[in-house]
Design a protein around this motif. Structure first.
Motif, PDB file in Angstrom:
ATOM      1  N   TYR A  70       0.915  -1.220  -0.142  1.00 31.26           N
ATOM      2  CA  TYR A  70      -0.119  -0.011   0.123  1.00 31.26           C
ATOM      3  C   TYR A  70       1.059   1.260   0.131  1.00 31.26           C
ATOM      4  CZ  TYR A  70      -3.939  -3.043   1.526  1.00 31.26           C
ATOM      5  OH  TYR A  70      -4.841  -4.024   1.589  1.00 31.26           O
ATOM      6  N   LEU A  71       1.972   1.055   0.727  1.00 31.32           N
ATOM      7  CA  LEU A  71       2.985   2.193   0.513  1.00 31.32           C
ATOM      8  C   LEU A  71       3.671   2.499  -0.445  1.00 31.32           C
ATOM      9  CD1 LEU A  71       3.770   4.160   2.894  1.00 31.32           C
ATOM     10  CD2 LEU A  71       5.621   2.669   3.496  1.00 31.32           C
ATOM     11  N   ILE A  72       3.692   1.618  -1.241  1.00 33.85           N
ATOM     12  CA  ILE A  72       4.380   1.546  -2.491  1.00 33.85           C
ATOM     13  C   ILE A  72       3.735   2.435  -3.479  1.00 33.85           C
ATOM     14  CG2 ILE A  72       5.677   0.380  -4.302  1.00 33.85           C
ATOM     15  CD1 ILE A  72       6.504  -1.829  -2.505  1.00 33.85           C
ATOM     16  N   ASN A  73       2.253   1.876  -3.514  1.00 36.90           N
ATOM     17  CA  ASN A  73       1.276   2.435  -4.314  1.00 36.90           C
ATOM     18  C   ASN A  73       0.979   3.866  -4.072  1.00 36.90           C
ATOM     19  OD1 ASN A  73      -2.120   2.991  -4.510  1.00 36.90           O
ATOM     20  ND2 ASN A  73      -1.449   1.505  -6.304  1.00 36.90           N
ATOM     21  N   THR A  74       0.899   4.275  -2.955  1.00 41.25           N
ATOM     22  CA  THR A  74       0.661   5.708  -2.509  1.00 41.25           C
ATOM     23  C   THR A  74       1.791   6.482  -2.843  1.00 41.25           C
ATOM     24  OG1 THR A  74      -0.647   4.854  -0.470  1.00 41.25           O
ATOM     25  CG2 THR A  74       0.032   7.116  -0.337  1.00 41.25           C
ATOM     26  N   THR A  75       3.086   6.049  -2.636  1.00 41.89           N
ATOM     27  CA  THR A  75       4.333   6.623  -3.015  1.00 41.89           C
ATOM     28  C   THR A  75       4.449   7.185  -4.552  1.00 41.89           C
ATOM     29  OG1 THR A  75       5.597   5.511  -1.100  1.00 41.89           O
ATOM     30  CG2 THR A  75       6.951   6.687  -3.085  1.00 41.89           C
ATOM     31  N   VAL A  76       3.911   6.072  -5.401  1.00 45.30           N
ATOM     32  CA  VAL A  76       3.902   6.167  -6.919  1.00 45.30           C
ATOM     33  C   VAL A  76       2.880   7.342  -7.194  1.00 45.30           C
ATOM     34  CG1 VAL A  76       3.083   5.161  -9.038  1.00 45.30           C
ATOM     35  CG2 VAL A  76       4.368   3.864  -7.358  1.00 45.30           C
ATOM     36  N   TYR A  77       1.741   7.337  -6.572  1.00 51.06           N
ATOM     37  CA  TYR A  77       0.638   8.546  -6.728  1.00 51.06           C
ATOM     38  C   TYR A  77       1.126   9.839  -6.440  1.00 51.06           C
ATOM     39  CZ  TYR A  77      -3.341   5.803  -8.392  1.00 51.06           C
ATOM     40  OH  TYR A  77      -3.997   5.003  -8.983  1.00 51.06           O
ATOM     41  N   ILE A 194      -3.579   4.607   6.112  1.00 51.11           N
ATOM     42  CA  ILE A 194      -2.271   4.734   6.895  1.00 51.11           C
ATOM     43  C   ILE A 194      -1.201   5.110   5.964  1.00 51.11           C
ATOM     44  CG2 ILE A 194      -0.536   3.580   8.301  1.00 51.11           C
ATOM     45  CD1 ILE A 194      -3.483   3.973   9.703  1.00 51.11           C
ATOM     46  N   PRO A 195      -0.978   4.750   4.715  1.00 50.92           N
ATOM     47  CA  PRO A 195       0.016   4.984   3.683  1.00 50.92           C
ATOM     48  C   PRO A 195      -0.059   6.492   3.436  1.00 50.92           C
ATOM     49  CG  PRO A 195      -1.523   3.479   2.576  1.00 50.92           C
ATOM     50  CD  PRO A 195      -1.836   3.263   4.293  1.00 50.92           C
ATOM     51  N   THR A 196      -1.418   7.132   3.346  1.00 51.90           N
ATOM     52  CA  THR A 196      -1.422   8.271   2.772  1.00 51.90           C
ATOM     53  C   THR A 196      -1.304   9.311   4.025  1.00 51.90           C
ATOM     54  OG1 THR A 196      -3.782   8.570   3.491  1.00 51.90           O
ATOM     55  CG2 THR A 196      -3.610   7.743   1.331  1.00 51.90           C
ATOM     56  N   ILE A 197      -1.364   8.797   5.088  1.00 50.64           N
ATOM     57  CA  ILE A 197      -1.027   9.597   6.311  1.00 50.64           C
ATOM     58  C   ILE A 197       0.649   9.530   6.455  1.00 50.64           C
ATOM     59  CG2 ILE A 197      -0.713   9.699   8.954  1.00 50.64           C
ATOM     60  CD1 ILE A 197      -3.562   8.688   9.129  1.00 50.64           C
ATOM     61  N   LEU A 198       1.371   8.491   6.175  1.00 54.73           N
ATOM     62  CA  LEU A 198       2.801   8.521   6.401  1.00 54.73           C
ATOM     63  C   LEU A 198       3.502   9.179   5.010  1.00 54.73           C
ATOM     64  CD1 LEU A 198       3.145   4.575   6.946  1.00 54.73           C
ATOM     65  CD2 LEU A 198       3.418   6.407   8.670  1.00 54.73           C
ATOM     66  N   ILE A 199       2.833   9.278   3.969  1.00 57.65           N
ATOM     67  CA  ILE A 199       3.702   9.953   2.866  1.00 57.65           C
ATOM     68  C   ILE A 199       3.225  11.256   2.863  1.00 57.65           C
ATOM     69  CG2 ILE A 199       3.558  10.376   0.319  1.00 57.65           C
ATOM     70  CD1 ILE A 199       4.836   7.398   1.348  1.00 57.65           C
ATOM     71  N   HIS A 200       2.138  11.655   3.389  1.00 56.41           N
ATOM     72  CA  HIS A 200       1.629  13.006   3.606  1.00 56.41           C
ATOM     73  C   HIS A 200       2.775  13.558   4.641  1.00 56.41           C
ATOM     74  CE1 HIS A 200      -1.836  16.155   4.121  1.00 56.41           C
ATOM     75  NE2 HIS A 200      -0.724  16.625   4.265  1.00 56.41           N
ATOM     76  N   SER A 201       2.934  12.991   5.722  1.00 54.84           N
ATOM     77  CA  SER A 201       4.090  13.295   6.558  1.00 54.84           C
ATOM     78  C   SER A 201       5.378  13.729   6.072  1.00 54.84           C
ATOM     79  CB  SER A 201       4.055  12.262   7.864  1.00 54.84           C
ATOM     80  OG  SER A 201       5.154  12.535   8.847  1.00 54.84           O
ATOM     81  N   LEU A 202       5.677  12.732   5.342  1.00 51.06           N
ATOM     82  CA  LEU A 202       7.013  12.654   4.428  1.00 51.06           C
ATOM     83  C   LEU A 202       7.205  14.004   3.685  1.00 51.06           C
ATOM     84  CD1 LEU A 202       9.631  11.594   3.653  1.00 51.06           C
ATOM     85  CD2 LEU A 202       8.625  10.150   1.760  1.00 51.06           C
ATOM     86  N   HIS A 203       5.786  14.268   2.893  1.00 51.45           N
ATOM     87  CA  HIS A 203       5.735  15.231   2.035  1.00 51.45           C
ATOM     88  C   HIS A 203       5.966  16.837   2.837  1.00 51.45           C
ATOM     89  CE1 HIS A 203       4.113  17.888  -1.209  1.00 51.45           C
ATOM     90  NE2 HIS A 203       3.579  18.700  -0.092  1.00 51.45           N
ATOM     91  N   ASN A 204       5.451  16.723   4.148  1.00 50.46           N
ATOM     92  CA  ASN A 204       5.511  17.877   4.767  1.00 50.46           C
ATOM     93  C   ASN A 204       6.765  18.029   5.373  1.00 50.46           C
ATOM     94  OD1 ASN A 204       2.831  18.226   4.200  1.00 50.46           O
ATOM     95  ND2 ASN A 204       2.116  18.327   6.378  1.00 50.46           N
ATOM     96  N   ALA A 205       7.597  17.029   5.705  1.00 51.84           N
ATOM     97  CA  ALA A 205       8.774  17.047   6.269  1.00 51.84           C
ATOM     98  C   ALA A 205       9.905  17.557   5.086  1.00 51.84           C
ATOM     99  CB  ALA A 205       9.517  15.621   6.515  1.00 51.84           C
ATOM    100  N   ILE A 206       9.690  17.231   3.872  1.00 52.77           N
ATOM    101  CA  ILE A 206      10.560  17.307   2.854  1.00 52.77           C
ATOM    102  C   ILE A 206      10.049  18.920   2.654  1.00 52.77           C
ATOM    103  CG2 ILE A 206      10.970  17.497   0.259  1.00 52.77           C
ATOM    104  CD1 ILE A 206      10.295  14.370   0.704  1.00 52.77           C
TER     105      ILE A 206
END
Length: 213
Positions: A70-77, A194-206
């Motif tokens: 799910y995390l990989i799929n979300t990262t691609v999007y 959960i994966p959208t929360i994690l990638i959203h967090s990564l996006h904000n950190a960057i």
């Protein structure tokens, strides 16, 4: 039909409440909590706890069924969303249409409250925003495309509408909606927030890191 109508009203209420309630909640927080950093962190933690309580059963289910793919799929999007965001921002900038207010606000907050801004933007904010702008309407909009576009545009609009200096700046809704739409597609495909929360967090950190640099 009745259940869907209730879900729509519930979603609208949560999105509207998130735009209005923090300003009212800040009044008693300002009276009883003098330290600005602690005040803001406490305010957003309170909002987060309230949202987690409302959706506690759904979120617990999604935590249990989370899978790494799910995390990989979300990262691609997300990467697609980032590409659209950068491209649209570049085009609008070259056309002489800029909306720097939101970025400048973030820079000012980071300088004024670096600890609070980092904690809220990277850890608390992504959970709140994913619940408010996506989970709240998840059961109300079944179609994947409609869900992604509607929730993404709502998310983007809240970042633009209150900061406009001229009508052309409305075009920046494309910029701010791109990742929101991407997260919407990922959420519907994965059926997991959960994966959208994690990638959203990564996006904000960057984003914060780039502001610091």
């Amino acid at each position: 039909m009745k259940e869907k109508s209730i879900e729509i009203l519930k979603g609208i209420a949560i999105i509207a409440g998130y735009q209005i309630l923090p300003a009212f909640m800040m009044i008693p927080f300002s009276i009883y909590i003098k330290n600005q950093t602690i005040r803001y962190i406490t305010l957003y933690l309170t909002i987060l706890i309230g949202l987690l309580y409302i959706y506690r059963k759904d979120i617990l289910k999604e935590i249990k069924k989370f899978k790494f793919n799910y995390l990989i799929n979300t990262t691609v999007y997300w990467l697609i969303g980032i590409t659209i965001m950068i491209t649209s921002s570049t085009i609008l900038h070259n056309l002489g249409i800029d909306i720097a207010t939101n970025q400048q606000d973030n820079i000012n907050l980071l300088k004024e409250m670096p600890i609070a801004e980092t904690i809220i933007a990277v850890f608390i904010g992504p959970i709140i925003e994913e619940i408010v702008f996506r989970r709240s309407l998840y059961n109300a909009i079944e179609n994947k495309h409609a869900f992604a576009i509607i929730t993404g545009l709502i998310f983007g609009s809240t970042h633009v509408l209150f900061k406009l200096h001229n009508p052309l700046e409305l075009l920046y809704i494309i910029n701010y909606s791109s990742c929101g739409i991407a997260f919407g597609y990922a959420y519907k495909e994965n059926d997991n927030i959960i994966p959208t929360i994690l990638i959203h967090s990564l996006h904000n950190a960057i984003t914060l890191l780039l502001l610091i640099i």
